[in-house]
Motif scaffolding. Structure first.
Motif, PDB file in Angstrom:
ATOM      1  N   VAL A  74       0.866  -1.184   0.000  1.00 42.61           N
ATOM      2  CA  VAL A  74       0.000   0.000   0.000  1.00 42.61           C
ATOM      3  C   VAL A  74       0.905   1.237   0.000  1.00 42.61           C
ATOM      4  CG1 VAL A  74      -1.971  -1.084   1.160  1.00 42.61           C
ATOM      5  CG2 VAL A  74      -0.135  -0.071   2.530  1.00 42.61           C
ATOM      6  N   ASP A  75       0.278   2.413  -0.016  1.00 37.50           N
ATOM      7  CA  ASP A  75       1.057   3.649  -0.009  1.00 37.50           C
ATOM      8  C   ASP A  75       1.626   3.972   1.367  1.00 37.50           C
ATOM      9  OD1 ASP A  75       0.450   4.038  -2.703  1.00 37.50           O
ATOM     10  OD2 ASP A  75      -1.365   5.189  -2.251  1.00 37.50           O
ATOM     11  N   ALA A  76       0.842   3.722   2.412  1.00 33.65           N
ATOM     12  CA  ALA A  76       1.281   4.110   3.756  1.00 33.65           C
ATOM     13  C   ALA A  76       0.628   3.240   4.821  1.00 33.65           C
ATOM     14  CB  ALA A  76       0.952   5.580   4.019  1.00 33.65           C
ATOM     15  N   ILE A  77       1.335   3.117   5.920  1.00 35.15           N
ATOM     16  CA  ILE A  77       0.817   2.450   7.118  1.00 35.15           C
ATOM     17  C   ILE A  77       0.391   3.537   8.099  1.00 35.15           C
ATOM     18  CG2 ILE A  77       1.411   0.925   9.050  1.00 35.15           C
ATOM     19  CD1 ILE A  77       3.737  -0.109   7.152  1.00 35.15           C
ATOM     20  N   SER A 110       6.168   2.401   2.054  1.00 35.08           N
ATOM     21  CA  SER A 110       7.376   3.211   2.200  1.00 35.08           C
ATOM     22  C   SER A 110       7.217   4.311   3.234  1.00 35.08           C
ATOM     23  CB  SER A 110       7.742   3.844   0.849  1.00 35.08           C
ATOM     24  OG  SER A 110       7.982   2.847  -0.122  1.00 35.08           O
ATOM     25  N   PHE A 111       5.983   4.520   3.718  1.00 39.62           N
ATOM     26  CA  PHE A 111       5.725   5.570   4.690  1.00 39.62           C
ATOM     27  C   PHE A 111       4.908   5.013   5.851  1.00 39.62           C
ATOM     28  CE2 PHE A 111       6.284   7.787   0.673  1.00 39.62           C
ATOM     29  CZ  PHE A 111       7.173   8.813   1.015  1.00 39.62           C
ATOM     30  N   SER A 161      -5.786  12.222   7.005  1.00 39.21           N
ATOM     31  CA  SER A 161      -6.227  12.092   5.614  1.00 39.21           C
ATOM     32  C   SER A 161      -5.843  13.316   4.793  1.00 39.21           C
ATOM     33  CB  SER A 161      -7.741  11.867   5.556  1.00 39.21           C
ATOM     34  OG  SER A 161      -8.453  13.020   5.975  1.00 39.21           O
ATOM     35  N   VAL A 162      -5.853  14.498   5.411  1.00 37.84           N
ATOM     36  CA  VAL A 162      -5.454  15.711   4.695  1.00 37.84           C
ATOM     37  C   VAL A 162      -3.994  15.610   4.255  1.00 37.84           C
ATOM     38  CG1 VAL A 162      -5.105  18.201   4.901  1.00 37.84           C
ATOM     39  CG2 VAL A 162      -7.158  17.146   5.873  1.00 37.84           C
ATOM     40  N   VAL A 163      -3.137  15.155   5.176  1.00 39.68           N
ATOM     41  CA  VAL A 163      -1.715  15.006   4.860  1.00 39.68           C
ATOM     42  C   VAL A 163      -1.506  13.914   3.815  1.00 39.68           C
ATOM     43  CG1 VAL A 163       0.546  14.424   5.799  1.00 39.68           C
ATOM     44  CG2 VAL A 163      -1.049  15.807   7.153  1.00 39.68           C
ATOM     45  N   LEU A 164      -2.128  12.776   4.023  1.00 37.47           N
ATOM     46  CA  LEU A 164      -1.935  11.644   3.118  1.00 37.47           C
ATOM     47  C   LEU A 164      -2.432  11.951   1.711  1.00 37.47           C
ATOM     48  CD1 LEU A 164      -2.999   8.836   5.604  1.00 37.47           C
ATOM     49  CD2 LEU A 164      -0.709   9.106   4.620  1.00 37.47           C
ATOM     50  N   LEU A 165      -3.631  12.488   1.609  1.00 34.30           N
ATOM     51  CA  LEU A 165      -4.188  12.784   0.289  1.00 34.30           C
ATOM     52  C   LEU A 165      -3.394  13.892  -0.390  1.00 34.30           C
ATOM     53  CD1 LEU A 165      -8.015  12.572   1.103  1.00 34.30           C
ATOM     54  CD2 LEU A 165      -6.615  10.893  -0.112  1.00 34.30           C
ATOM     55  N   GLY A 166      -2.874  14.825   0.408  1.00 35.93           N
ATOM     56  CA  GLY A 166      -2.040  15.879  -0.159  1.00 35.93           C
ATOM     57  C   GLY A 166      -0.751  15.345  -0.755  1.00 35.93           C
ATOM     58  N   GLU A 167      -0.281  14.207  -0.238  1.00 32.61           N
ATOM     59  CA  GLU A 167       0.929  13.567  -0.756  1.00 32.61           C
ATOM     60  C   GLU A 167       0.614  12.492  -1.792  1.00 32.61           C
ATOM     61  OE1 GLU A 167       4.028  14.362  -0.084  1.00 32.61           O
ATOM     62  OE2 GLU A 167       3.584  15.888   1.439  1.00 32.61           O
TER      63      GLU A 167
END
Length: 237
Positions: A74-77, A110-111, A161-167
């Protein structure tokens, strides 16, 4: 012949009361009105039965989510926060972080996003304690994202979610105790994340405490679906 003699010799058919229709053989007469349950009582009983079934379904879903061990890329944990003691993760938070670390080392993402604010008298946030714990165990600082303002699950996931979606990191796996994952999953999905769940296998919440938390979470899941998890967060904190 007097009147009494006439009554005695009247044909039997003439003595039968024909005001009510005869009941055919094999049929049962309806119960008298005073033995029939009121219509309002039947409606209430039906509503209670539906709500009980709805709660049971929610409980089953909470249990099933708590057994999830998703470990695909996945993209992030995302690690849901728990208590910390002056910068040191509590045993509950440590168990979550150890599981997230195992997923990270296994190449799942990776994150790692750590979450959680602090109580008024705390020096450190849950996210800060989590970041330090992971960094001390080899996770690069550049791979650790932080949300350190939320004081509830909804607030933490909303900010995260704001941080994750922004990245551009919308595909995530949530890490927490088994009882906590179904509600977290529903909140994350509602905030635009494509969330999976992976329960920590070393949760310190066991026995009757775990049973109680599962029952409470089932109520939270059931109510949150009806009123919205944002409103539920405002109501219960």
């Amino acid at each position: 012949m007097d009147d009494d003699d006439e009554l005695a010799y009247r044909p039997l058919d003439d003595l039968v009361d024909r005001s009510e229709p005869a009941v055919a053989d094999g049929d049962s007469a309806p119960p008298p009105w005073w033995r029939r349950p009121p219509r309002a009582s039947r409606i209430v009983a039906g509503v209670v039965a539906v709500l009980a079934l709805y709660y049971v379904v929610s409980l089953v879903q909470v249990v099933q989510a708590g057994r999830s061990q998703f470990d695909e890329p996945v993209d992030a944990i995302v690690v849901l926060g728990a208590a910390q003691y002056d910068g040191r993760p509590s045993p509950q938070l440590e168990a979550r972080l150890d599981h997230a670390l195992a997923l990270y080392d296994g190449g799942v993402a990776s994150f790692v996003m750590v979450t959680g604010g602090k109580l008024p008298d705390d020096r450190f946030t849950e996210a800060e304690a989590s970041r330090r714990y992971l960094a001390d165990r080899g996770v690069p600082e550049s791979a650790i994202l932080m949300e350190d303002a939320g004081t509830t699950t909804y607030e933490s996931l909303e900010s995260a979610s704001v941080v994750l979606l922004g990245e551009g990191l919308d595909d995530v796996v949530l890490v927490s105790d088994p009882f906590h994952l179904k509600r977290s999953d529903l909140i994350a999905d509602g905030l635009g994340l494509d969330a999976r769940t992976s329960a920590t296998p070393t949760s310190v919440v066991t026995g009757w405490t775990s049973v109680r938390r599962h029952l409470e979470e089932a109520a939270g899941v059931a109510l949150g679906r009806l009123v919205g998890f944002d409103r539920l967060s405002d109501l219960v904190g």
